[in-house]
Design an enzyme around this catalytic site. Structure first.
Site, short mmCIF file in Angstrom:
data_model
loop_
_atom_site.label_atom_id
_atom_site.label_comp_id
_atom_site.label_asym_id
_atom_site.label_seq_id
_atom_site.Cartn_x
_atom_site.Cartn_y
_atom_site.Cartn_z
N HIS A 364 24.21 -14.64 -22.94
CA HIS A 364 23.21 -14.66 -21.86
C HIS A 364 21.79 -14.86 -22.35
O HIS A 364 20.85 -14.70 -21.58
CB HIS A 364 23.23 -13.34 -21.08
CG HIS A 364 24.51 -13.04 -20.39
ND1 HIS A 364 24.74 -13.33 -19.07
CD2 HIS A 364 25.64 -12.48 -20.84
CE1 HIS A 364 25.95 -12.95 -18.73
NE2 HIS A 364 26.53 -12.43 -19.80
N LYS A 552 11.36 -10.75 -10.38
CA LYS A 552 12.22 -10.75 -11.57
C LYS A 552 11.52 -9.89 -12.60
O LYS A 552 10.36 -9.52 -12.43
CB LYS A 552 12.44 -12.16 -12.11
CG LYS A 552 11.12 -12.95 -12.25
CD LYS A 552 11.34 -14.36 -12.76
CE LYS A 552 11.79 -15.35 -11.72
NZ LYS A 552 13.15 -15.82 -11.84
N ARG A 553 12.23 -9.54 -13.69
CA ARG A 553 11.58 -8.77 -14.74
C ARG A 553 10.32 -9.52 -15.23
O ARG A 553 10.28 -10.75 -15.21
CB ARG A 553 12.55 -8.54 -15.91
CG ARG A 553 13.64 -7.53 -15.58
CD ARG A 553 13.05 -6.16 -15.27
NE ARG A 553 12.48 -5.56 -16.46
CZ ARG A 553 13.15 -4.80 -17.32
NH1 ARG A 553 14.41 -4.50 -17.09
NH2 ARG A 553 12.56 -4.31 -18.37
N LYS A 558 8.96 -16.00 -18.47
CA LYS A 558 9.14 -16.24 -17.03
C LYS A 558 7.82 -16.65 -16.37
O LYS A 558 7.79 -17.06 -15.23
CB LYS A 558 9.72 -14.99 -16.36
CG LYS A 558 11.13 -14.63 -16.86
CD LYS A 558 11.63 -13.35 -16.20
CE LYS A 558 12.91 -12.82 -16.81
NZ LYS A 558 14.12 -13.50 -16.30
N THR A 661 19.52 -15.86 -11.59
CA THR A 661 20.42 -15.67 -10.44
C THR A 661 19.61 -15.40 -9.18
O THR A 661 20.08 -15.66 -8.08
CB THR A 661 21.41 -14.52 -10.69
OG1 THR A 661 20.71 -13.43 -11.29
CG2 THR A 661 22.53 -14.96 -11.61
N LYS A 665 19.89 -16.52 -5.01
CA LYS A 665 19.77 -15.64 -3.83
C LYS A 665 18.75 -16.22 -2.86
O LYS A 665 18.96 -16.22 -1.64
CB LYS A 665 19.37 -14.23 -4.28
CG LYS A 665 20.45 -13.55 -5.11
CD LYS A 665 19.94 -12.30 -5.86
CE LYS A 665 20.93 -11.94 -6.96
NZ LYS A 665 20.40 -10.97 -7.93
C1 26V Z 1 18.53 -6.80 -24.06
C2 26V Z 1 18.14 -5.56 -24.40
C3 26V Z 1 17.50 -5.39 -25.73
C4 26V Z 1 16.89 -4.05 -25.96
C5 26V Z 1 17.64 -2.93 -25.36
C6 26V Z 1 17.92 -3.10 -23.91
C7 26V Z 1 18.36 -4.48 -23.55
C8 26V Z 1 19.00 -4.71 -22.35
C9 26V Z 1 19.42 -5.99 -22.01
C10 26V Z 1 19.17 -7.03 -22.86
C11 26V Z 1 19.62 -8.44 -22.60
C12 26V Z 1 19.34 -8.96 -21.33
C13 26V Z 1 19.91 -10.34 -21.24
C14 26V Z 1 19.82 -10.84 -19.87
O1 26V Z 1 19.66 -10.10 -18.90
N1 26V Z 1 19.96 -12.12 -19.73
C15 26V Z 1 19.92 -12.74 -18.42
O2 26V Z 1 21.26 -12.89 -18.00
C16 26V Z 1 21.33 -13.42 -16.69
C17 26V Z 1 22.77 -13.42 -16.27
O3 26V Z 1 23.48 -14.35 -17.04
C18 26V Z 1 20.70 -14.79 -16.64
O4 26V Z 1 20.72 -15.25 -15.30
C19 26V Z 1 19.26 -14.75 -17.14
O5 26V Z 1 18.74 -16.05 -17.22
C20 26V Z 1 19.22 -14.09 -18.51
O6 26V Z 1 17.89 -13.90 -18.92
#
Ligand code: 26V
Length: 815
Positions: A364, A552-553, A558, A661, A665
């Site tokens: 992802h 979004k975050r 972004k 995503t 929506k």
């Molecule tokens: C990374 C970390 C690193 C530090 C600790 C906490 C933490 C939590 C989550 C993440 C990774 C997040 C990756 C993510 O959310 N990717 C998103 O995935 C979506 C679903 O596939 C996608 O639509 C987004 O473009 C993508 O950024």
């Protein structure tokens, strides 16, 4: 047993009886004496009564059929609230509404009593939630496996324009949908020492694993209810608990008691809170423990159950699939090896065949610097036996590579799971899985040509694409029921179960009555949001304005910063350029959380609020621009926001957003995408064409080529582009306060995400939006075209592809 549509009159009396009885049993009081929260809990308890029967049946059916079952391992499940969607799926909503009304309770009032299960950060966690919804609704034998955090993602408060984080104590009043299953608990071993020892007279070395700590993993199961079918799958969330007998307390010394208390505190910390996604942050010990904790508990319980019900271990991969959602559960690979080799005595090669035919992995994240890595020292200290296994996996893997590509040590370095003192989790996941997929076409291509190109070279057949999707049940039927009814009027309700039919709405995009009805619904949703904003932000917005929304975050890639800089530009022109006018007023909405330690992101929030404060209070511009920051954006707020949008801002630097995503929506609710050629925007554009979305900015190949050639200079852009220079200077000249750090960030990072480079194109894209909006008939048609062609972005389509191409499972009829 087919799902029987409920006859409202028939079920009403039963519902009422159950509800009155349940409230008495739960609270020992009359209904009229209950608080709203207690009423909510009583309602949820009644809904559960209509669930358990099918839940039991579903599990029995899977056992009888002995079909393959998938376990979707994810460190996040961003569920949001479940009452409304569960009621819709069980077809109980209308009857319950009537019953409650008779008892003087308004169903709409009690939804807010449910805590918003925020066990996720954003896209990745919400995707997992949409996926389990689709699995159940498509009658697929597939379940979720994750963690039961005591605290979800922090609650965001904006105080003096700045983000403050409040712990999200979502379990305070209990969680109605979970079932604790202490009899299904398993032990997870952490720490200690593992080594191989020679045993006299024995040929093979013997494993010694000692000095470890046992943690008890207790599952809390949440039923996942299919839409109008009889399938109820399981989301299993693991909780860390102390595993100790306290009956000997009387005989312990004070020091021993203290030690046990310390142990108890340590164990409780493991599932205490969800880490905020700060993609670049260093790996923290506890985070690795969380990852291994739910993976080990999950894999152990799956294999244990399999072994109880089957006698041939080699059948395992025919009956079980483990899906690794991003790299966080990648230790599923060595954990399976450990169980098969250490506990069941299999030969390494056999265990490896089984493991690699069981696991599949989804990536992802494109940003190479955000790929998960762990320091060997920490990994070894926490998971010594797992580390030994990873070393052995790597040794054998590289041995094969050296044989196939003799002398190519550079390749070996790029592929090595352990490199430069770090364990590369994506490499482990790719080597240990039979399938590797990206989440949008462009993303999957970039994985092959860039992020994972060396792996693509050696395992070309593993790679595939599965473009993300969203559940139309939550994001359309539940969040925008009026729009769903308009579609019912044209297509009957069949599209709700067969989302491919939504395409037929294309037959009505020139029907003036239909467009009028769409407009009416959009205005109603805009009014809902305007009402919310008036009460929360104390700002009045006109619903005739364009609602332009970016939720979004908050992350540099972004480019929320580009969005707010453009608003500053527009405001300047309105104030200073007599020839400039805005024929349609625009309300710019922002929403999203910044990771607590992510300074640039938090400063961006502060800038948005400073600009909002100035512009919203400037009476000289006649309300032509308003800027709103929506505090604490999450699933529930999203359900109000997406349906209210005219314009969907999807403006990440091309090549950086894996899929997105939120874009889907918005589209499904009739917003026009204003976006870059990134992630799934590319496929939205493919669906609706240039006339029905506005695309701008650098393309992914151009971005990548700038990085590779190093031929971009932010200062040049600043010096030569007046639009850029003016707003940049306003970051530091006191117009909005002091934002020197954002200025410095843009310059010092050499504008790493091309905000300045894309700035003029972004201005033009906005001008194009305003032009199009003025032709309301054409705009509404576009809106309808977006709705009509959004079906492909239902997670039902995505999950069908996973089921057919990766998992090899089929729907199971629950009799
Ligand atoms: C990374 C970390 C690193 C530090 C600790 C906490 C933490 C939590 C989550 C993440 C990774 C997040 C990756 C993510 O959310 N990717 C998103 O995935 C979506 C679903 O596939 C996608 O639509 C987004 O473009 C993508 O950024």
């Amino acid at each position: 047993m087919a799902f029987i549509e409920r006859d409202i009159d028939e079920i009403k009396d039963e519902l009422k009886e159950r509800f009155i009885l349940t409230s008495k049993i739960l609270y020992g009081r009359e209904l009229s004496e209950l608080s709203q929260n207690e009423v909510y809990n009583a309602v949820a308890a009644v809904v559960k009564q209509y669930t358990t029967e099918n839940w039991i049946k579903t599990n029995k059916q899977y056992a009888i059929n002995d079909n393959k079952q998938i376990y979707y391992f994810s460190i996040e499940f961003l569920l949001g609230r479940l009452l409304n969607t569960n009621l819709i799926n069980l077809d109980l909503k209308n009857a319950l509404k009537i019953v409650l009304k008779e008892l003087d309770v308004k169903l709409d009032d009690i939804y807010n009593e449910e805590p918003d299960a925020g066990l996720g950060n954003g896209g990745l966690g919400r995707l997992a939630a949409c996926f389990i919804d689709s699995m159940a609704s498509l009658s697929l034998p597939a379940h979720g496996c994750g963690l039961r955090y005591q605290y979800g993602l922090f609650e965001q408060k904006i105080i003096n324009g700045t983000q403050i984080e409040i712990p999200d104590n979502w379990l305070r009043d209990g969680y109605a949908w979970e079932f604790r299953k202490p009899n299904k608990a398993v032990n997870v071993r952490i720490g200690g020492h593992a080594y191989m020892k020679e045993v006299p007279g024995e040929e093979n070395l013997q494993l010694v694993y000692e000095g470890y700590t046992d943690i008890m993993a207790v599952p809390y199961d949440v039923p996942v209810i299919g839409y109008k079918n009889t399938t109820v799958n399981t989301l299993r969330l693991w909780n860390a608990e102390v595993n100790m007998d306290f009956s000997d307390y009387g005989t312990l010394t004070q020091e021993e008691i203290n030690q046990r208390q310390e142990y108890r505190r340590w164990v409780n910390r493991i599932t205490e809170y969800l880490y905020p996604d700060d993609r670049l942050s260093d790996g923290k010990k506890l985070r690795l423990l969380q990852e291994y904790f739910f993976v080990s508990a999950g894999v152990q319980s799956i294999i244990r159950h399999f072994m109880r019900t089957h006698d041939n271990v080699y059948d395992l991969s025919d009956k079980i699939g483990i899906h690794i959602n991003d790299t966080h559960p990648a230790t599923a690979v060595p954990e399976m090896m450990r169980i098969l080799v250490d506990d069941y005595g299999l030969e390494w090669e056999d265990a490896w065949d089984i493991t690699t035919q069981t696991c599949a992995y989804t990536n992802h994240t494109i940003l190479p610097e955000a790929l998960e890595k762990w320091d060997v020292g920490l990994f070894k200290e926490m998971l010594p036996r797992i580390y030994m296994i990873v070393e052995e996996i790597n040794r054998r893997f590289l041995e094969g590579i050296r044989k196939k590509y003799p002398g190519d040590e550079a390749l070996v370095r790029e592929l090595s799971i352990i490199e430069n003192g770090q364990v590369h989790m994506a490499r482990l996941a790719v080597v240990g899985s039979y399938s590797v997929n990206g989440v949008a076409k462009i993303h999957s291509d970039i994985l092959k040509t860039s992020t994972l190109k060396y792996f693509y070279k050696v395992f070309p057949r593993k790679f595939n694409n599965k473009t993300n999707g969203i559940t139309h049940r939550r994001w359309l039927i539940s969040a925008n029921n009026d729009l769903a009814h308009l579609i019912d009027d044209k297509l009957t309700r069949e599209w709700r179960q067969n989302i491919k039919l939504l395409k037929k709405i294309n037959n009505y995009v020139d029907d003036p009555d239909f467009l009028k009805a769409i407009k009416k619904v959009k205005r109603a949703r805009k009014r809902d949001l305007a009402k919310y904003v008036l009460s929360h932000n104390k700002v009045r917005v006109k619903i005739d304005s364009i609602f332009d929304i970016q939720v979004k975050r908050i992350h540099s890639y972004k480019r929320q910063l580009m969005n707010i800089l453009h608003i500053m530009y527009q405001y300047n022109r309105l104030k200073n350029d007599p020839d400039y006018d805005m024929p349609v007023p625009v309300v710019y909405f922002f929403g999203g959380k910044a990771a607590p330690g992510y300074y640039t992101a938090k400063e961006t929030i502060r800038l948005i609020n400073a600009v909002a404060d100035k512009i919203n209070n400037d009476e000289s511009i006649n309300g032509k621009i308003k800027v709103i920051f929506l505090e604490n954006f999450g699933v529930s707020l999203g359900e109000m926001v997406y349906p209210a949008a005219d314009v969907s801002e999807q403006i990440s630097t091309a090549s950086k957003e894996a899929s997105g995503t939120g874009n889907m929506k918005f589209m499904m609710n009739g917003a026009i995408t204003l976006g870059t050629m990134d992630g799934a925007n590319v496929e939205i554009h493919e669906q609706v064409g240039d006339d029905n979305c506005v695309i701008f900015g650098l393309r992914a190949d151009e971005v990548i080529s700038y990085y590779e050639n190093g031929n971009y200079n932010a200062w040049d852009e600043y010096n030569t582009n007046e639009n850029v220079r003016t707003v940049m200077n306003q970051l530091t000249d006191g117009t909005y306060g002091n934002f020197q750090t954002l200025f410095d960030y843009l310059i010092n990072s050499n504008d790493e995400f091309f905000i300045l480079k894309d700035f003029n194109a972004y201005i033009e894209a906005h001008e194009e939006i305003v032009r199009r909006y003025q032709d309301q008939d054409a705009w509404l048609r576009s809106s309808a075209v977006n709705i009509a062609n959004s079906g492909i972005f239902s997670s039902d389509r995505t999950i069908t592809e996973y089921a057919e191409d990766i998992w090899d499972i089929e729907p199971v009829e629950i009799k």
